[in-house]
Write a protein that holds these residues in place. Structure first.
Motif, PDB file in Angstrom:
ATOM      1  N   ASP A   1      58.661 -31.693  90.529  1.00 21.55           N
ATOM      2  CA  ASP A   1      57.245 -31.353  90.476  1.00 21.55           C
ATOM      3  C   ASP A   1      56.950 -30.594  89.187  1.00 21.55           C
ATOM      4  N   GLU A   2      55.786 -30.809  88.634  1.00 23.35           N
ATOM      5  CA  GLU A   2      55.433 -30.191  87.349  1.00 23.35           C
ATOM      6  C   GLU A   2      55.655 -28.682  87.349  1.00 23.35           C
ATOM      7  N   LYS A   3      55.185 -28.018  88.374  1.00 28.00           N
ATOM      8  CA  LYS A   3      55.268 -26.557  88.380  1.00 28.00           C
ATOM      9  C   LYS A   3      56.709 -26.058  88.477  1.00 28.00           C
ATOM     10  N   THR A   4      57.601 -26.897  88.987  1.00 29.87           N
ATOM     11  CA  THR A   4      59.011 -26.516  89.034  1.00 29.87           C
ATOM     12  C   THR A   4      59.582 -26.379  87.615  1.00 29.87           C
ATOM     13  N   LEU A   5      58.944 -27.063  86.650  1.00 30.09           N
ATOM     14  CA  LEU A   5      59.408 -27.040  85.271  1.00 30.09           C
ATOM     15  C   LEU A   5      58.745 -25.945  84.437  1.00 30.09           C
ATOM     16  N   TYR A   6      57.966 -25.077  85.095  1.00 33.79           N
ATOM     17  CA  TYR A   6      57.320 -23.973  84.375  1.00 33.79           C
ATOM     18  C   TYR A   6      58.296 -22.808  84.207  1.00 33.79           C
ATOM     19  N   ALA A   7      58.277 -22.184  83.032  1.00 29.32           N
ATOM     20  CA  ALA A   7      59.076 -20.978  82.791  1.00 29.32           C
ATOM     21  C   ALA A   7      58.323 -19.717  83.192  1.00 29.32           C
ATOM     22  N   PHE A   8      56.984 -19.763  83.094  1.00 22.45           N
ATOM     23  CA  PHE A   8      56.167 -18.586  83.387  1.00 22.45           C
ATOM     24  C   PHE A   8      55.727 -18.516  84.839  1.00 22.45           C
ATOM     25  N   GLY A   9      56.337 -19.331  85.698  1.00 22.39           N
ATOM     26  CA  GLY A   9      56.003 -19.308  87.120  1.00 22.39           C
ATOM     27  C   GLY A   9      54.894 -20.281  87.450  1.00 22.39           C
ATOM     28  N   PRO A  10      54.777 -20.657  88.731  1.00 18.20           N
ATOM     29  CA  PRO A  10      53.791 -21.660  89.160  1.00 18.20           C
ATOM     30  C   PRO A  10      52.364 -21.315  88.778  1.00 18.20           C
TER      31      PRO A  10
ATOM     32  N   TYR B   1      54.602 -18.048  72.182  1.00 19.47           N
ATOM     33  CA  TYR B   1      55.741 -18.609  72.906  1.00 19.47           C
ATOM     34  C   TYR B   1      55.718 -20.138  72.900  1.00 19.47           C
ATOM     35  N   VAL B   2      56.922 -20.710  72.928  1.00 29.13           N
ATOM     36  CA  VAL B   2      57.077 -22.138  73.185  1.00 29.13           C
ATOM     37  C   VAL B   2      57.887 -22.260  74.475  1.00 29.13           C
TER      38      VAL B   2
ATOM     39  N   ILE C   1      49.725 -13.411  73.027  1.00 32.97           N
ATOM     40  CA  ILE C   1      48.400 -13.474  72.417  1.00 32.97           C
ATOM     41  C   ILE C   1      47.563 -14.519  73.147  1.00 32.97           C
ATOM     42  N   GLN C   2      46.253 -14.373  73.046  1.00 35.52           N
ATOM     43  CA  GLN C   2      45.335 -15.283  73.716  1.00 35.52           C
ATOM     44  C   GLN C   2      44.301 -15.773  72.707  1.00 35.52           C
ATOM     45  N   GLY C   3      44.091 -17.075  72.653  1.00 34.63           N
ATOM     46  CA  GLY C   3      43.018 -17.630  71.851  1.00 34.63           C
ATOM     47  C   GLY C   3      43.414 -17.978  70.424  1.00 34.63           C
ATOM     48  N   TYR C   4      42.761 -19.027  69.904  1.00 35.59           N
ATOM     49  CA  TYR C   4      43.081 -19.541  68.571  1.00 35.59           C
ATOM     50  C   TYR C   4      42.767 -18.526  67.482  1.00 35.59           C
ATOM     51  N   GLU C   5      41.730 -17.713  67.687  1.00 33.88           N
ATOM     52  CA  GLU C   5      41.378 -16.720  66.684  1.00 33.88           C
ATOM     53  C   GLU C   5      42.512 -15.738  66.467  1.00 33.88           C
ATOM     54  N   ASN C   6      43.190 -15.354  67.549  1.00 30.80           N
ATOM     55  CA  ASN C   6      44.320 -14.448  67.408  1.00 30.80           C
ATOM     56  C   ASN C   6      45.535 -15.129  66.802  1.00 30.80           C
TER      57      ASN C   6
ATOM     58  N   GLU D   1      52.490 -25.346  79.426  1.00 31.65           N
ATOM     59  CA  GLU D   1      52.324 -23.904  79.632  1.00 31.65           C
ATOM     60  C   GLU D   1      51.684 -23.213  78.435  1.00 31.65           C
ATOM     61  N   SER D   2      51.584 -23.898  77.336  1.00 29.61           N
ATOM     62  CA  SER D   2      50.890 -23.338  76.172  1.00 29.61           C
ATOM     63  C   SER D   2      49.418 -23.070  76.478  1.00 29.61           C
ATOM     64  N   THR D   3      48.871 -23.762  77.493  1.00 35.75           N
ATOM     65  CA  THR D   3      47.462 -23.542  77.852  1.00 35.75           C
ATOM     66  C   THR D   3      47.245 -22.185  78.527  1.00 35.75           C
ATOM     67  N   LEU D   4      48.327 -21.474  78.844  1.00 33.27           N
ATOM     68  CA  LEU D   4      48.172 -20.101  79.326  1.00 33.27           C
ATOM     69  C   LEU D   4      47.775 -19.169  78.188  1.00 33.27           C
ATOM     70  N   GLN D   5      48.018 -19.601  76.952  1.00 33.12           N
ATOM     71  CA  GLN D   5      47.674 -18.791  75.786  1.00 33.12           C
ATOM     72  C   GLN D   5      46.513 -19.363  74.987  1.00 33.12           C
ATOM     73  N   PHE D   6      46.344 -20.692  75.060  1.00 29.51           N
ATOM     74  CA  PHE D   6      45.341 -21.343  74.223  1.00 29.51           C
ATOM     75  C   PHE D   6      44.598 -22.411  75.010  1.00 29.51           C
ATOM     76  N   ASP D   7      43.396 -22.715  74.550  1.00 29.21           N
ATOM     77  CA  ASP D   7      42.616 -23.786  75.149  1.00 29.21           C
ATOM     78  C   ASP D   7      43.237 -25.123  74.755  1.00 29.21           C
ATOM     79  N   SER D   8      43.169 -26.086  75.649  1.00 26.44           N
ATOM     80  CA  SER D   8      43.746 -27.398  75.343  1.00 26.44           C
ATOM     81  C   SER D   8      43.075 -28.035  74.123  1.00 26.44           C
ATOM     82  N   LYS D   9      41.806 -27.661  73.872  1.00 26.37           N
ATOM     83  CA  LYS D   9      41.108 -28.188  72.690  1.00 26.37           C
ATOM     84  C   LYS D   9      41.743 -27.699  71.391  1.00 26.37           C
ATOM     85  N   ASP D  10      42.456 -26.577  71.458  1.00 20.23           N
ATOM     86  CA  ASP D  10      43.086 -26.033  70.252  1.00 20.23           C
ATOM     87  C   ASP D  10      44.202 -26.935  69.737  1.00 20.23           C
TER      88      ASP D  10
END
Length: 461
Positions: A430-439, A178-179, A449-454, A236-245
Motif C-alpha cells: 500500500d502506498e502509505k506503507t512506503l512513507y518514511a514520515f508516517g501515514p 528532505y528527499v 521548510i514549507q513552500g517554494y518561497e522558502n 511525500e515531498s508534498t508535505l513540504q511543497f505544493d504539487s504545482k511546484d
C-alpha cells in the motif's frame, strides 16, 4: 512577378477584414479568434481549439503575416503568441501551446551532427566532456555544492519478504529540505552488493505504482540494492511543497541534489560495491538518469527508458527548466547520454513517442562515441516499435538482463527456460506503507521548510 502580385492581393484583401480593428496607435491589433476565422475562410481549412486558448489573445500587424503558403502563414500568425498547430489531416489543424522542448526529428538530428563535428576521437571527445560537465553543475545551481547537513537519515523498520526487504528513508539534503524513498535489499548476499538508483517518471502513482515496486523488488531478488525515491513535489515531498511546484525550475536542482546525496549516503555502506553502481529511470526518470550519469562518474551503468531523443528535451521543468542544454555552447540529451561512455549503457525506446526513431540516428551516434574507446559493445538499444510510453514488462525484462549481465548477478531462480522472468514473488505494498514520515506525515521533522518561497530563500542564502 506573379508571386509578388499574389502576396500583394492577399494583403489587400486582408485589410478589408482588419480595417475595423485598426486604430491610430493599436498596431493593427485584432483578436486571435477573428484572425483564425479569416485563416479558415481564406485557406479553406479548419482549426480546432478551446476557447481558453484564444481568449484574451490579440495579434499585432496580422495582415502582414499572411503568405501564399498556409503553413508558413500559420507559423507567422501563431509563433508570436507561443502557439502552434498540429496537422491532423488534410486541411485539419489543432491549436497547441508552443512546445519549446519538442523539435522536428530532422532538426534534432542536424543539431546532433553539428555537435558531433567538434570531436573525432577519444581525446577530442574527452575535451568536450570537460567543457560540458562544469557548465552542467552551474546550470543546475550546484556549483559550488551546498554544504551537507549533519543530521542522521530517518530510516524505518525493515519489512521482510521471501527474498528481499524494504525500508523507507528520509534524507536531509539541505537544511530543512528532505528527499524520501524506499530501499529494497536482497535478503541474503554473500559478497559486496551492487547498487541501483531507481528514479521514476511522471506516470500517475510514481514510485508507489505496481510496476515501479516490481522493478525494485526484482532488482533486490537478483542480488542488488535498489533505491526508489520521490520526484520533487510528488509523493511525500508534498508535505513540504505544493504539487504545482514540481513544474518550477528548482525541481531540476532538488532532484539532482537529492540523487547525489542519496549516492553519497549509500556509498558509505561498506557492503555496497562502489564498482557496480547503476541508475535506471523511465520517461522523466530517464532524463534524470542521463543527467546524473553525465555529472557523476560514480555511476558505472546507466539505463534511460523511453526518454532519450535528440529532438526532445524533456517536457517538464524538472528536465529542462534550467539551462542545462546551453552548457558548453549548447548540447542536447543524446550528447549528454554519450558522456556515459565507456560505461555500460542500455537505451530502451518505443515506436509511439519521441524515441521512435532511436535506431535511425541517435543510437548510431552513441555507438560512434563508444567506438572512440573501442567499447561499442557496451552501449545497447532495445527498440520496441509496437510499444508505447510505459514501463511495462517488455521494458523491464531487458533492464533485468542488462543489470545481470554487467553486474554479474544470478537470475537462474527467477527465469524460466524461455528466458522470461517470474515477478510473482514481488509484494505490492500500500502506498502509505512506503512513507518514511508516517501515514499522515506525523514524523515530518520540525525543521522542515514549507513552500517554494522558502526553498528559493534557502538557495539564495
Amino acid at each position: 512577378m506573379n508571386r509578388i502580385f499574389v502576396i500583394t492581393m492577399v494583403c489587400l484583401c486582408c485589410f478589408v477584414h482588419f480595417s475595423r480593428a485598426q486604430d491610430s496607435d493599436d498596431r493593427y491589433r485584432m483578436p486571435l479568434k477573428d484572425v483564425i476565422g479569416i485563416l479558415e475562410e481564406r485557406y479553406h481549412i479548419h482549426i480546432k481549439y478551446d476557447e481558453n486558448q484564444v481568449e484574451g489573445k490579440w495579434l499585432h500587424y496580422a495582415a502582414w503575416r499572411f503568405r501564399t503558403d498556409v503553413d508558413e502563414t500559420l507559423r507567422n500568425i501563431l509563433a508570436p503568441l507561443d502557439l502552434k498547430v498540429n496537422k491532423e489531416g488534410e486541411g485539419k489543424y489543432k491549436l497547441k501551446e508552443y512546445e519549446y522542448y519538442r523539435w522536428e526529428p530532422q532538426d534534432g538530428w542536424d543539431y546532433l551532427n553539428k555537435l558531433a563535428s567538434q570531436y573525432h576521437d577519444k581525446d577530442s571527445w574527452e575535451q568536450r566532456k570537460e567543457q560540458i560537465r562544469p557548465d552542467l553543475y552551474k546550470a543546475v545551481k550546484l556549483s559550488p555544492m551546498p554544504a551537507v547537513p549533519q543530521s542522521a537519515p530517518l530510516v524505518t523498520k525493515k519489512r521482510k519478504f521471501k527474498d528481499y526487504t524494504v525500508e523507507n528513508f528520509a534524507l536531509e539534503i539541505m537544511p530543512g529540505l528532505y528527499v524520501n524513498g524506499s530501499i529494497y535489499r536482497p535478503l541474503k548476499s554473500k559478497d559486496k552488493t551492487p547498487l541501483m538508483l531507481s528514479p521514476d517518471g511522471h506516470w500517475g502513482g510514481h514510485r508507489f505504482r505496481k510496476d515501479a515496486q516490481i522493478r525494485c523488488a526484482m532488482t533486490a531478488q537478483m542480488g542488488a540494492v535498489a533505491v526508489s525515491y520521490d520526484l520533487f513535489g510528488w509523493g511525500e515531498s508534498t508535505l513540504q511543497f505544493d504539487s504545482k511546484d514540481h513544474r518550477r525550475s528548482l525541481a531540476l536542482t532538488v532532484q539532482t541534489l537529492g540523487a547525489i546525496r542519496i549516492l553519497d549516503w549509500m556509498l558509505q555502506d561498506k557492503t555496497i560495491d562502489v564498482q557496480r553502481v547503476g541508475i535506471c529511470g523511465g520517461s522523466g526518470g530517464g532524463s534524470h538518469a542521463v543527467l546524473l550519469t553525465a555529472l557523476d562518474d560514480r555511476i558505472t551503468l546507466s539505463i534511460p527508458v523511453v526518454s532519450l531523443s535528440s529532438y526532445f528535451y524533456g517536457g517538464c521543468p524538472c528536465e529542462s527548466g534550467l539551462p542545462i542544454h546551453g552548457s558548453a555552447g549548447g548540447t542536447n540529451n543524446v550528447e549528454l547520454a554519450a558522456m556515459a561512455a565507456p560505461r555500460p549503457q542500455l537505451v530502451i525506446s518505443d515506436g509511439k513517442d519521441w524515441t521512435a526513431h532511436m535506431p535511425q540516428h541517435d543510437f548510431p551516434y552513441l555507438q560512434k562515441v563508444y567506438g572512440y574507446y573501442g567499447k561499442t559493445e557496451l552501449v545497447e538499444n532495445v527498440h520496441l516499435p509496437e510499444d508505447g510510453h510505459d514501463f511495462g514488462y517488455s521494458k523491464r525484462k531487458p533492464v533485468y538482463d542488462f543489470i545481470a549481465k554487467h553486474f554479474g548477478l544470478d537470475t537462474s531462480g527467477l527465469k524460466n527456460a524461455a528466458g522470461d522472468y517470474d515477478e510473482s514473488g514481488c509484494v505490492i505494498e500500500d502506498e502509505k506503507t512506503l512513507y518514511a514520515f508516517g501515514p499522515n506525515g506525523e514524523l515530518l521533522p520540525s525543521n522542515a521548510i514549507q513552500g517554494y518561497e522558502n526553498l528559493e530563500k534557502l538557495f539564495k542564502d
